[in-house]
Structure formats: C-alpha cells, structure tokens
Design a protein around this motif. Structure first.
Motif, PDB file in Angstrom:
ATOM      1  N   GLY A   1       9.290   3.129 -22.129  1.00 47.95           N
ATOM      2  CA  GLY A   1      10.673   3.043 -21.724  1.00 47.95           C
ATOM      3  C   GLY A   1      11.187   3.911 -20.558  1.00 47.95           C
ATOM      4  N   ARG A   2      10.437   4.517 -19.695  1.00 51.55           N
ATOM      5  CA  ARG A   2      10.600   5.338 -18.635  1.00 51.55           C
ATOM      6  C   ARG A   2       9.828   4.929 -17.090  1.00 51.55           C
ATOM      7  N   LEU A   3      10.578   5.206 -16.190  1.00 53.52           N
ATOM      8  CA  LEU A   3       9.685   5.320 -15.074  1.00 53.52           C
ATOM      9  C   LEU A   3       9.138   6.668 -14.907  1.00 53.52           C
ATOM     10  N   GLN A   4       7.999   7.079 -14.922  1.00 57.93           N
ATOM     11  CA  GLN A   4       7.460   8.534 -14.736  1.00 57.93           C
ATOM     12  C   GLN A   4       6.209   8.556 -13.881  1.00 57.93           C
ATOM     13  N   GLY A   5       5.959   9.585 -13.820  1.00 59.94           N
ATOM     14  CA  GLY A   5       4.950  10.212 -12.954  1.00 59.94           C
ATOM     15  C   GLY A   5       4.977  11.443 -12.364  1.00 59.94           C
ATOM     16  N   VAL A   6       3.816  11.511 -11.514  1.00 59.54           N
ATOM     17  CA  VAL A   6       3.517  13.045 -10.949  1.00 59.54           C
ATOM     18  C   VAL A   6       3.774  12.967  -9.576  1.00 59.54           C
ATOM     19  N   VAL A   7       4.407  14.008  -9.020  1.00 54.02           N
ATOM     20  CA  VAL A   7       4.698  14.271  -7.587  1.00 54.02           C
ATOM     21  C   VAL A   7       4.414  15.458  -7.320  1.00 54.02           C
ATOM     22  N   SER A   8       3.834  15.644  -6.122  1.00 55.05           N
ATOM     23  CA  SER A   8       3.345  16.963  -5.551  1.00 55.05           C
ATOM     24  C   SER A   8       4.578  17.619  -4.930  1.00 55.05           C
ATOM     25  N   SER A   9       4.422  18.911  -4.952  1.00 55.29           N
ATOM     26  CA  SER A   9       5.310  19.813  -4.369  1.00 55.29           C
ATOM     27  C   SER A   9       5.599  19.729  -2.888  1.00 55.29           C
ATOM     28  N   GLY A  10       6.436  19.999  -2.382  1.00 48.93           N
ATOM     29  CA  GLY A  10       6.713  19.932  -0.808  1.00 48.93           C
ATOM     30  C   GLY A  10       6.508  21.431  -0.225  1.00 48.93           C
ATOM     31  N   SER A  11       6.394  22.166  -1.358  1.00 47.25           N
ATOM     32  CA  SER A  11       6.417  23.778  -0.651  1.00 47.25           C
ATOM     33  C   SER A  11       4.985  24.567  -1.080  1.00 47.25           C
ATOM     34  N   ASP A  12       4.290  23.872  -2.244  1.00 46.15           N
ATOM     35  CA  ASP A  12       3.268  24.628  -2.715  1.00 46.15           C
ATOM     36  C   ASP A  12       2.147  23.657  -2.978  1.00 46.15           C
ATOM     37  N   ILE A  13       1.012  23.751  -2.257  1.00 50.12           N
ATOM     38  CA  ILE A  13      -0.040  22.893  -2.615  1.00 50.12           C
ATOM     39  C   ILE A  13      -0.529  22.662  -4.145  1.00 50.12           C
ATOM     40  N   GLU A  14      -0.446  23.921  -4.893  1.00 47.84           N
ATOM     41  CA  GLU A  14      -1.008  23.786  -6.093  1.00 47.84           C
ATOM     42  C   GLU A  14      -0.126  23.600  -7.127  1.00 47.84           C
ATOM     43  N   ARG A  15       1.206  23.093  -6.842  1.00 45.02           N
ATOM     44  CA  ARG A  15       2.164  22.760  -7.764  1.00 45.02           C
ATOM     45  C   ARG A  15       2.527  21.360  -7.750  1.00 45.02           C
ATOM     46  N   VAL A  16       2.532  20.746  -9.039  1.00 43.54           N
ATOM     47  CA  VAL A  16       2.995  19.254  -9.271  1.00 43.54           C
ATOM     48  C   VAL A  16       4.281  19.194 -10.019  1.00 43.54           C
ATOM     49  N   TYR A  17       4.973  18.412  -9.937  1.00 50.00           N
ATOM     50  CA  TYR A  17       6.051  17.924 -11.041  1.00 50.00           C
ATOM     51  C   TYR A  17       5.936  16.613 -11.641  1.00 50.00           C
ATOM     52  N   VAL A  18       6.173  16.852 -12.899  1.00 49.13           N
ATOM     53  CA  VAL A  18       6.327  15.479 -13.931  1.00 49.13           C
ATOM     54  C   VAL A  18       7.684  15.121 -13.724  1.00 49.13           C
ATOM     55  N   SER A  19       8.024  13.929 -13.343  1.00 53.26           N
ATOM     56  CA  SER A  19       9.486  13.202 -13.241  1.00 53.26           C
ATOM     57  C   SER A  19       9.443  12.141 -14.031  1.00 53.26           C
ATOM     58  N   SER A  20      10.715  11.829 -14.424  1.00 55.68           N
ATOM     59  CA  SER A  20      11.097  10.624 -15.292  1.00 55.68           C
ATOM     60  C   SER A  20      12.335  10.262 -15.375  1.00 55.68           C
ATOM     61  N   VAL A  21      12.470   8.845 -15.245  1.00 57.05           N
ATOM     62  CA  VAL A  21      13.997   8.496 -15.551  1.00 57.05           C
ATOM     63  C   VAL A  21      13.970   7.349 -16.882  1.00 57.05           C
ATOM     64  N   GLU A  22      14.777   7.382 -17.659  1.00 55.32           N
ATOM     65  CA  GLU A  22      14.727   6.710 -18.764  1.00 55.32           C
ATOM     66  C   GLU A  22      15.370   5.178 -18.356  1.00 55.32           C
TER      67      GLU A  22
ATOM     68  N   ALA B   1       0.957  -1.208   0.137  1.00 53.61           N
ATOM     69  CA  ALA B   1      -0.198  -0.057   0.031  1.00 53.61           C
ATOM     70  C   ALA B   1       0.734   1.338   0.096  1.00 53.61           C
ATOM     71  N   ARG B   2       0.414   2.490  -0.856  1.00 49.96           N
ATOM     72  CA  ARG B   2       1.247   3.480  -0.748  1.00 49.96           C
ATOM     73  C   ARG B   2       0.332   4.862  -0.609  1.00 49.96           C
ATOM     74  N   LYS B   3       0.692   5.818  -0.005  1.00 47.85           N
ATOM     75  CA  LYS B   3      -0.060   7.062   0.070  1.00 47.85           C
ATOM     76  C   LYS B   3       0.114   7.923  -1.166  1.00 47.85           C
ATOM     77  N   LEU B   4      -1.013   8.306  -1.429  1.00 51.78           N
ATOM     78  CA  LEU B   4      -1.140   8.819  -2.817  1.00 51.78           C
ATOM     79  C   LEU B   4      -0.833  10.396  -2.875  1.00 51.78           C
ATOM     80  N   ALA B   5      -0.920  11.043  -1.617  1.00 51.02           N
ATOM     81  CA  ALA B   5      -0.685  12.481  -1.544  1.00 51.02           C
ATOM     82  C   ALA B   5       0.678  12.898  -2.111  1.00 51.02           C
ATOM     83  N   LYS B   6       1.558  12.013  -1.957  1.00 52.05           N
ATOM     84  CA  LYS B   6       3.137  12.751  -2.309  1.00 52.05           C
ATOM     85  C   LYS B   6       3.310  12.398  -3.635  1.00 52.05           C
ATOM     86  N   VAL B   7       3.000  11.202  -4.045  1.00 51.56           N
ATOM     87  CA  VAL B   7       3.214  10.791  -5.488  1.00 51.56           C
ATOM     88  C   VAL B   7       1.983  10.213  -6.025  1.00 51.56           C
TER      89      VAL B   7
END
Length: 167
Positions: free
Chosen positions: A32-53, A18-24
């Motif tokens: 061909g990548r691990l990718q997803g959406v990650v919540s900002s730690g400082s701004d509740i309205e900002r998210v980051y799209v991160s990936s690793v090939e 089980a994982r918590k969905l609040a952070k990711v």
C-alpha cells in the motif's frame, strides 16, 4: 509448457524507461505504499528508506539506521521526490498515479504532477516500522545480483508448494 515455464527464473516486466540505479537503487509499489532506498547526496555510505502511503500520502524518510531525514519536516524531502521520479521511470506515471490514488486533474501524469497532486501529504506517525522490511528486501535483492546465472532451482525462490501424490 513453454520454455520459460521450465526455468527457475520468472520473466521480469521491462521498466517503462531506463533508469540510473545510483541515486535510487531500489523502488517498489508494495504494502500500500510507494517505497524504496535512496542514496544520500552527501555521504556515499548512507542511504535513506523513503515511502509514501497510497491514498493518505503519509510519508516517511529515515536513514538505514533509523535516523530521521532532516529534510522531511512537514513536506516531501528530496529523497521522496527522487523516489517518485524513479518510480515513474520504472513503472510509468499512469501506474504510479493509479497505485497512489493520485488525481492529476485529467492531464497526462508526470513525476512532477504526481508529486504536486499529493497536497495532503504529512509525516507518517510510525515511520520507522516501514523502513526495516524495505531495507531488508533491498539487501536480499543485492544478494541475488551476486549469484551466477543458472537455470537450477533456488530453494528460497520456490514459493509454491509441491503437489503430493495421493496413494
């Protein structure tokens, strides 16, 4: 035909843990990548799209409006580290390591060993090209969560063409 094959919903593979969905809130092994959406730690309205090939470990991290992450300068930022950690919870460390083609030195893989084994990581040259489709899939997933449960078919979920009767 079994009962589940008659429904419009497909079976979902249960997460490794089980994982918590609040952070990711969104993580996937795709394109061909691990990718997803990650919540900002400082701004509740900002998210980051991160990936690793996979294999090359080229990484990208930017906000949902294509501003580069300030922490991803030559090494993994905290967003990417969180993404790897949540992917391990979702898919299991072995599957993530295999997908990314990471060698963990014969030991049982963990989120930390998978992250540490990607020593050749470097920023991806075209990072913003990968962010838009990932964020779009995330928003589409959120839209499906708002639907009422039903066994009726959803037109956009019917991926296979219907066989036509030949006269």
């Amino acid at each position: 035909m079994s009962d589940w094959e008659k429904r419009s919903a497909a079976r979902v593979v249960a997460p490794a843990r089980a994982r918590k969905l609040a952070k990711v809130p969104f993580v996937e092994l795709a394109d061909g990548r691990l990718q997803g959406v990650v919540s900002s730690g400082s701004d509740i309205e900002r998210v980051y799209v991160s990936s690793v090939e996979a294999g090359a470990y080229a990484f990208a991290c930017s906000t949902n409006n294509n501003r580069p992450c300030g922490g991803a300068r030559g090494a993994f930022c905290n967003h990417i580290r969180s993404l790897v950690g949540e992917a391990v919870l979702q898919y299991g460390a072995e599957r993530v390591a295999r997908y990314l083609r990471v060698e963990t030195g014969g030991e049982e893989p963990t989120a930390a060993s998978v992250t540490n084994a990607m020593t050749g990581a470097r920023p991806a040259p075209a990072a913003t090209k990968t962010a838009a489709p990932v964020f779009s899939r995330f928003l589409r997933q959120l839209a499906y969560l708002e639907l009422d449960p039903t066994t009726a078919p959803l037109p956009e979920m019917q991926w296979f063409p219907q066989a036509r009767a030949v006269a």
